[in-house]
Each structure stands twice: as C-alpha cells, then as structure tokens.
Design a protein around this motif. Sequence first.
Motif, PDB file in Angstrom:
ATOM      1  N   LEU A 247       0.632  -1.437  -0.032  1.00 32.56           N
ATOM      2  CA  LEU A 247      -0.174   0.230  -0.580  1.00 32.56           C
ATOM      3  C   LEU A 247       0.891   0.868   0.061  1.00 32.56           C
ATOM      4  O   LEU A 247       2.233   1.639   1.088  1.00 32.56           O
ATOM      5  N   THR A 248       0.743   2.798  -0.543  1.00 34.62           N
ATOM      6  CA  THR A 248       1.830   3.336  -0.960  1.00 34.62           C
ATOM      7  C   THR A 248       0.400   4.359  -1.127  1.00 34.62           C
ATOM      8  O   THR A 248       0.074   4.555  -2.050  1.00 34.62           O
ATOM      9  N   VAL A 249       0.858   5.846   0.104  1.00 31.40           N
ATOM     10  CA  VAL A 249       0.205   6.534  -0.125  1.00 31.40           C
ATOM     11  C   VAL A 249       0.881   7.464  -0.165  1.00 31.40           C
ATOM     12  O   VAL A 249       1.698   8.176   0.633  1.00 31.40           O
ATOM     13  N   ASN A 250       1.183   7.950  -1.647  1.00 30.65           N
ATOM     14  CA  ASN A 250       1.801   9.822  -2.154  1.00 30.65           C
ATOM     15  C   ASN A 250       1.205  10.471  -1.914  1.00 30.65           C
ATOM     16  O   ASN A 250       0.415  11.229  -1.733  1.00 30.65           O
ATOM     17  N   LEU A 251       2.207  11.827  -0.894  1.00 32.61           N
ATOM     18  CA  LEU A 251       0.805  13.479  -0.222  1.00 32.61           C
ATOM     19  C   LEU A 251       1.762  13.866  -0.915  1.00 32.61           C
ATOM     20  O   LEU A 251       1.709  15.038  -0.841  1.00 32.61           O
ATOM     21  N   GLY A 252       3.238  14.076  -1.977  1.00 33.88           N
ATOM     22  CA  GLY A 252       3.561  14.973  -3.191  1.00 33.88           C
ATOM     23  C   GLY A 252       4.617  14.486  -2.473  1.00 33.88           C
ATOM     24  O   GLY A 252       4.713  14.649  -1.344  1.00 33.88           O
ATOM     25  N   PRO A 253       5.286  16.136  -3.135  1.00 34.12           N
ATOM     26  CA  PRO A 253       6.279  16.651  -2.867  1.00 34.12           C
ATOM     27  C   PRO A 253       6.733  17.085  -0.975  1.00 34.12           C
ATOM     28  O   PRO A 253       7.727  17.487  -0.128  1.00 34.12           O
ATOM     29  N   LYS A 254       5.593  17.551  -0.956  1.00 33.24           N
ATOM     30  CA  LYS A 254       5.924  18.249   0.091  1.00 33.24           C
ATOM     31  C   LYS A 254       5.773  17.470   1.776  1.00 33.24           C
ATOM     32  O   LYS A 254       6.595  17.609   2.809  1.00 33.24           O
ATOM     33  N   LEU A 255       4.997  16.667   1.377  1.00 33.51           N
ATOM     34  CA  LEU A 255       4.365  15.777   2.145  1.00 33.51           C
ATOM     35  C   LEU A 255       5.570  13.848   2.571  1.00 33.51           C
ATOM     36  O   LEU A 255       5.855  13.757   3.619  1.00 33.51           O
ATOM     37  N   GLY A 256       6.007  14.140   1.756  1.00 33.56           N
ATOM     38  CA  GLY A 256       6.307  12.637   1.279  1.00 33.56           C
ATOM     39  C   GLY A 256       5.013  11.449   1.198  1.00 33.56           C
ATOM     40  O   GLY A 256       4.405  11.560   0.483  1.00 33.56           O
ATOM     41  N   THR A 257       5.399  10.133   1.186  1.00 37.78           N
ATOM     42  CA  THR A 257       5.372   8.510   0.577  1.00 37.78           C
ATOM     43  C   THR A 257       4.628   7.865   2.131  1.00 37.78           C
ATOM     44  O   THR A 257       6.162   8.207   2.357  1.00 37.78           O
ATOM     45  N   TYR A 258       4.027   7.772   2.258  1.00 39.07           N
ATOM     46  CA  TYR A 258       3.953   6.086   3.787  1.00 39.07           C
ATOM     47  C   TYR A 258       3.837   5.007   2.507  1.00 39.07           C
ATOM     48  O   TYR A 258       3.107   4.526   1.027  1.00 39.07           O
ATOM     49  N   VAL A 259       4.900   3.812   2.347  1.00 36.46           N
ATOM     50  CA  VAL A 259       4.668   2.419   2.185  1.00 36.46           C
ATOM     51  C   VAL A 259       4.275   1.264   3.416  1.00 36.46           C
ATOM     52  O   VAL A 259       5.327   1.413   4.577  1.00 36.46           O
ATOM     53  N   ILE A 260       3.506   1.099   3.289  1.00 31.61           N
ATOM     54  CA  ILE A 260       2.932  -0.191   4.082  1.00 31.61           C
ATOM     55  C   ILE A 260       2.998  -1.524   3.224  1.00 31.61           C
ATOM     56  O   ILE A 260       1.858  -1.355   2.711  1.00 31.61           O
ATOM     57  N   ASN A 261       3.521  -2.761   3.038  1.00 25.72           N
ATOM     58  CA  ASN A 261       3.595  -3.582   2.954  1.00 25.72           C
ATOM     59  C   ASN A 261       3.652  -4.808   3.971  1.00 25.72           C
ATOM     60  O   ASN A 261       4.342  -4.321   5.443  1.00 25.72           O
ATOM     61  N   LYS A 262       3.539  -5.688   3.507  1.00 25.07           N
ATOM     62  CA  LYS A 262       3.237  -6.855   4.156  1.00 25.07           C
ATOM     63  C   LYS A 262       5.083  -7.998   4.196  1.00 25.07           C
ATOM     64  O   LYS A 262       5.490  -7.415   3.134  1.00 25.07           O
ATOM     65  N   GLN A 263       5.116  -8.433   5.028  1.00 23.15           N
ATOM     66  CA  GLN A 263       6.779  -9.326   5.059  1.00 23.15           C
ATOM     67  C   GLN A 263       6.425 -10.393   5.731  1.00 23.15           C
ATOM     68  O   GLN A 263       6.533 -11.333   6.933  1.00 23.15           O
ATOM     69  N   THR A 264       6.077 -11.495   4.782  1.00 24.41           N
ATOM     70  CA  THR A 264       5.551 -12.813   4.911  1.00 24.41           C
ATOM     71  C   THR A 264       6.206 -13.285   5.237  1.00 24.41           C
ATOM     72  O   THR A 264       5.943 -14.306   6.697  1.00 24.41           O
ATOM     73  N   PRO A 265       7.458 -13.687   5.076  1.00 27.05           N
ATOM     74  CA  PRO A 265       8.749 -14.890   6.336  1.00 27.05           C
ATOM     75  C   PRO A 265       8.827 -13.904   7.394  1.00 27.05           C
ATOM     76  O   PRO A 265       8.788 -15.253   8.081  1.00 27.05           O
TER      77      PRO A 265
END
Length: 120
Positions: free
Chosen positions: A44-62
């Motif tokens: 899941l990527t939530v890009n809030l633009g260059p001023k606020l940045g980007t959140y990345v939330i991901n599964k780490q299955t192992p």
Amino acid sequence: MTDLEYEKLSDKTLDHLSEVFENIFDSGDFSDIDNDITYSNGVLTVNLGPKLGTYVINKQTPNKQIWLSSPVSGPKRYDYMNGTWLYKYDRMSLNQLLHQEFSKMFKKDFKQFFFDLNDN
C-alpha cells in the motif's frame, strides 16, 4: 499464527487501510494535496506529494509482519499481538501511529477513520 492466518489478516488490514486513506481524502478539501493511493501485491503506497512525502505499508510474509515506511517517523516493523499490529519497541499500534501522524500533519482529528479495526 499459521501462514494462512497471517495472509488473511494482513490482507484484511491492508485492504482496510487502503479504504481508510481513500475515505480521508474523500472526507474534506484536500485539493491542495497531490495524493495518490495505490494498493497492489501486498504493498500500500500513499503518496502525499513532494512536501509531505510517501507512506509505504507492506506485508513481510517471512516474518509475519507488516512493515511501515513513514516520511515522518521512518521505518517500523509491526507484529500482530493482542488483536492489533504493534511495534515492539514503543508498543504503539500501526493505527495509533497513523492516526497521530495524519492528525498532526493535517491539523484535524482522524480518529474515526483509523480506529475502525480492533484498536481503541
């Protein structure tokens, strides 16, 4: 937790968070925020633009974890404990952290969005 339980739970969590972010940006005037939300293949990527940045939330299955990369607080790894995804080092849930960061960033309380799951 079995691999199948982890897959179902992590998918449910990421699906829910994807909806949360969509609902947040549908709930008010965020026309000044260049936002882009994508969810694909367990990321899941939530890009809030260059001023606020980007959140990345991901599964780490192992590791049976959910990983977060936040433009505010940096990287964190969440384990499912006591009915919620918790960061072991500060015992803050994923929802608590996202609620805190988004509320501070946008100067608005988003509690009703982030605490739909099991968090209180």
